[in-house]
Motif scaffolding. Structure first.
Motif, PDB file in Angstrom:
ATOM      1  N   GLU A 136       0.851  -1.199   0.000  1.00 15.73           N
ATOM      2  CA  GLU A 136       0.000   0.000   0.000  1.00 15.73           C
ATOM      3  C   GLU A 136       0.882   1.243   0.000  1.00 15.73           C
ATOM      4  OE1 GLU A 136      -3.731   1.917   2.512  1.00 15.73           O
ATOM      5  OE2 GLU A 136      -2.838   0.041   3.177  1.00 15.73           O
ATOM      6  N   TYR A 137       0.534   2.207  -0.854  1.00 14.18           N
ATOM      7  CA  TYR A 137       1.315   3.433  -0.983  1.00 14.18           C
ATOM      8  C   TYR A 137       0.456   4.642  -0.648  1.00 14.18           C
ATOM      9  CZ  TYR A 137       4.490   0.343  -3.406  1.00 14.18           C
ATOM     10  OH  TYR A 137       5.316  -0.696  -3.719  1.00 14.18           O
ATOM     11  N   VAL A 138       1.094   5.654  -0.051  1.00 15.87           N
ATOM     12  CA  VAL A 138       0.424   6.881   0.368  1.00 15.87           C
ATOM     13  C   VAL A 138       0.887   8.021  -0.531  1.00 15.87           C
ATOM     14  CG1 VAL A 138       0.143   8.532   2.262  1.00 15.87           C
ATOM     15  CG2 VAL A 138       0.272   6.085   2.753  1.00 15.87           C
ATOM     16  N   TYR A 139      -0.082   8.825  -1.042  1.00 13.41           N
ATOM     17  CA  TYR A 139       0.211   9.956  -1.918  1.00 13.41           C
ATOM     18  C   TYR A 139      -0.529  11.187  -1.410  1.00 13.41           C
ATOM     19  CZ  TYR A 139       1.055   5.966  -4.991  1.00 13.41           C
ATOM     20  OH  TYR A 139       1.478   4.780  -5.508  1.00 13.41           O
ATOM     21  N   GLY A 140       0.011  12.364  -1.686  1.00 18.67           N
ATOM     22  CA  GLY A 140      -0.703  13.600  -1.375  1.00 18.67           C
ATOM     23  C   GLY A 140       0.022  14.468  -0.377  1.00 18.67           C
ATOM     24  N   LEU A 141      -0.745  15.158   0.461  1.00 17.73           N
ATOM     25  CA  LEU A 141      -0.293  16.057   1.517  1.00 17.73           C
ATOM     26  C   LEU A 141       0.218  17.397   0.992  1.00 17.73           C
ATOM     27  CD1 LEU A 141       1.370  13.405   3.822  1.00 17.73           C
ATOM     28  CD2 LEU A 141      -0.901  14.423   4.062  1.00 17.73           C
ATOM     29  N   GLY A 142      -0.107  17.720  -0.257  1.00 18.79           N
ATOM     30  CA  GLY A 142       0.241  19.029  -0.792  1.00 18.79           C
ATOM     31  C   GLY A 142       1.629  19.074  -1.405  1.00 18.79           C
ATOM     32  N   PHE A 145       8.855  18.535  -1.567  1.00 19.45           N
ATOM     33  CA  PHE A 145      10.093  18.448  -2.326  1.00 19.45           C
ATOM     34  C   PHE A 145      10.802  17.130  -2.003  1.00 19.45           C
ATOM     35  CE2 PHE A 145       9.280  23.009  -1.519  1.00 19.45           C
ATOM     36  CZ  PHE A 145       8.928  23.345  -2.815  1.00 19.45           C
ATOM     37  N   THR A 146      10.006  16.127  -1.709  1.00 20.04           N
ATOM     38  CA  THR A 146      10.513  14.795  -1.404  1.00 20.04           C
ATOM     39  C   THR A 146       9.934  13.818  -2.433  1.00 20.04           C
ATOM     40  OG1 THR A 146       8.649  14.398   0.093  1.00 20.04           O
ATOM     41  CG2 THR A 146      10.647  15.322   1.070  1.00 20.04           C
ATOM     42  N   SER A 147      10.154  12.536  -2.239  1.00 22.75           N
ATOM     43  CA  SER A 147       9.647  11.566  -3.205  1.00 22.75           C
ATOM     44  C   SER A 147       8.114  11.597  -3.243  1.00 22.75           C
ATOM     45  CB  SER A 147      10.153  10.168  -2.878  1.00 22.75           C
ATOM     46  OG  SER A 147       9.607   9.722  -1.659  1.00 22.75           O
ATOM     47  N   PHE A 148       7.567  11.202  -4.394  1.00 20.41           N
ATOM     48  CA  PHE A 148       6.123  11.246  -4.625  1.00 20.41           C
ATOM     49  C   PHE A 148       5.365  10.337  -3.663  1.00 20.41           C
ATOM     50  CE2 PHE A 148       2.340  10.021  -7.211  1.00 20.41           C
ATOM     51  CZ  PHE A 148       1.747  11.266  -7.248  1.00 20.41           C
ATOM     52  N   THR A 149       5.905   9.155  -3.408  1.00 21.43           N
ATOM     53  CA  THR A 149       5.294   8.219  -2.466  1.00 21.43           C
ATOM     54  C   THR A 149       5.706   8.636  -1.060  1.00 21.43           C
ATOM     55  OG1 THR A 149       5.482   6.468  -4.105  1.00 21.43           O
ATOM     56  CG2 THR A 149       5.071   5.801  -1.839  1.00 21.43           C
ATOM     57  N   LYS A 150       4.739   8.817  -0.159  1.00 24.57           N
ATOM     58  CA  LYS A 150       5.013   9.356   1.178  1.00 24.57           C
ATOM     59  C   LYS A 150       5.326   8.282   2.231  1.00 24.57           C
ATOM     60  CE  LYS A 150       4.379  13.323  -0.484  1.00 24.57           C
ATOM     61  NZ  LYS A 150       5.411  13.481  -1.467  1.00 24.57           N
ATOM     62  N   PHE A 175      -4.504  16.117   3.472  1.00 29.37           N
ATOM     63  CA  PHE A 175      -5.292  15.063   2.839  1.00 29.37           C
ATOM     64  C   PHE A 175      -4.347  14.134   2.103  1.00 29.37           C
ATOM     65  CE2 PHE A 175      -7.551  13.350  -0.890  1.00 29.37           C
ATOM     66  CZ  PHE A 175      -8.594  12.702  -0.247  1.00 29.37           C
ATOM     67  N   TYR A 176      -4.561  12.834   2.284  1.00 25.81           N
ATOM     68  CA  TYR A 176      -3.781  11.876   1.505  1.00 25.81           C
ATOM     69  C   TYR A 176      -4.679  10.782   0.958  1.00 25.81           C
ATOM     70  CZ  TYR A 176      -3.668   8.614   5.531  1.00 25.81           C
ATOM     71  OH  TYR A 176      -3.997   7.760   6.559  1.00 25.81           O
ATOM     72  N   LEU A 177      -4.198  10.147  -0.106  1.00 26.25           N
ATOM     73  CA  LEU A 177      -4.862   9.030  -0.767  1.00 26.25           C
ATOM     74  C   LEU A 177      -3.936   7.832  -0.724  1.00 26.25           C
ATOM     75  CD1 LEU A 177      -6.088  10.800  -4.014  1.00 26.25           C
ATOM     76  CD2 LEU A 177      -7.549   9.899  -2.224  1.00 26.25           C
ATOM     77  N   THR A 178      -4.515   6.645  -0.801  1.00 29.61           N
ATOM     78  CA  THR A 178      -3.690   5.449  -0.940  1.00 29.61           C
ATOM     79  C   THR A 178      -4.105   4.709  -2.209  1.00 29.61           C
ATOM     80  OG1 THR A 178      -5.080   3.807   0.170  1.00 29.61           O
ATOM     81  CG2 THR A 178      -3.721   5.226   1.583  1.00 29.61           C
TER      82      THR A 178
END
Length: 192
Positions: A136-142, A145-150, A175-178
Motif C-alpha cells: 500500500e502506498y500513500v500519496y498527497g499532503l500538498g 520536495f521529497t519523493s512522490f510516495t510518502k 489530505f492523503y490518498l492510498t
C-alpha cells in the motif's frame, strides 16, 4: 449512539488504558470518539479530549447532507456505522477500529492506534495511527520536495518559506490518498 442536530452519530467514550476496577477511573482521562457521516460513502471521525476548553478557531464549514441514510448496529462484541458502501466497526477486545468498503477491509486503527498524549512541556495532543497493508502506498499532503510516495516519511504540515532544497513548503494540504482507493482528510487548524 447519539442523535444530534438532525444527524445520527455513534459516540464512544473510551479511556486510554484498560480499567480493571472502579479505582482505575480516578486518574484516567476520557476520550470521546464520534463517528458520523456528512454524505454517503464518507465517515467522519472526531476525537475529543476536554471539549470544553476555549474555542481556538478558525472553523471551516463542511458540507453535511441531512438525508444521508445510515445503518447503526450494536451487539455484545462491536458497534458499527455504515454509510453507503463504507462502514466503520469498533471492536472492544482488543480495541480495534476497522474501516471497510463493501465489506472488504481498507485499513484499521489497532490497539494503541488512537491516543491522548502529553508532551514534556505539558502540551496535549490527540493522535490516530492507521495500518497500511503490504504494497500500500500513500500519496498527497500538498506541495512536497521529497519523493512522490510518502511511505516512510515524517511530514511537517507547517507552511514556511524554506525553498526547494528543504522539506518545508508553501502549500500543505492535510489530505492523503492510498492506492487501496481511500483517502484521509485531517480537519484541524492546530499550530505547532
Amino acid at each position: 449512539m447519539k442523535f444530534s442536530d438532525g444527524n445520527w452519530s455513534l459516540d464512544v467514550y473510551a479511556p486510554p488504558k484498560h480499567i480493571a476496577g472502579r479505582g482505575g477511573q480516578l486518574d484516567t482521562p476520557l476520550m470521546l470518539i464520534r463517528y458520523s457521516s456528512p454524505m454517503p460513502d464518507v465517515i467522519c471521525v472526531r476525537m475529543t479530549h476536554h471539549k470544553g476548553k476555549q474555542d481556538q478557531g478558525p472553523h471551516f464549514e463542511i458540507y453535511q447532507n441531512q438525508t444521508t441514510p445510515l445503518e447503526i448496529t450494536e451487539n455484545d462484541a462491536s458497534l458499527s456505522l455504515k454509510s453507503g458502501q463504507l462502514s466503520v466497526i469498533r471492536r472492544e477486545q482488543p480495541w480495534t477500529v476497522d474501516y471497510l468498503w463493501n465489506n472488504k477491509r481498507l485499513t484499521s486503527s489497532s490497539n494503541r492506534g488512537m491516543g491522548y498524549l502529553k508532551s514534556a512541556d505539558q502540551t496535549n495532543y490527540v493522535r490516530e495511527q492507521l495500518d497500511l497493508s503490504v504494497g500500500e502506498y500513500v500519496y498527497g499532503l500538498g506541495e512536497r520536495f521529497t519523493s512522490f510516495t510518502k511511505n516512510g516519511q515524517s511530514v511537517d504540515m507547517w507552511n514556511r518559506d524554506g525553498g526547494t532544497s528543504t522539506e518545508q513548503s508553501y502549500k500543505n494540504i492535510p489530505f492523503y490518498l492510498t492506492n487501496k482507493g481511500y483517502g484521509v482528510f485531517v480537519n484541524t487548524v492546530a499550530v505547532q
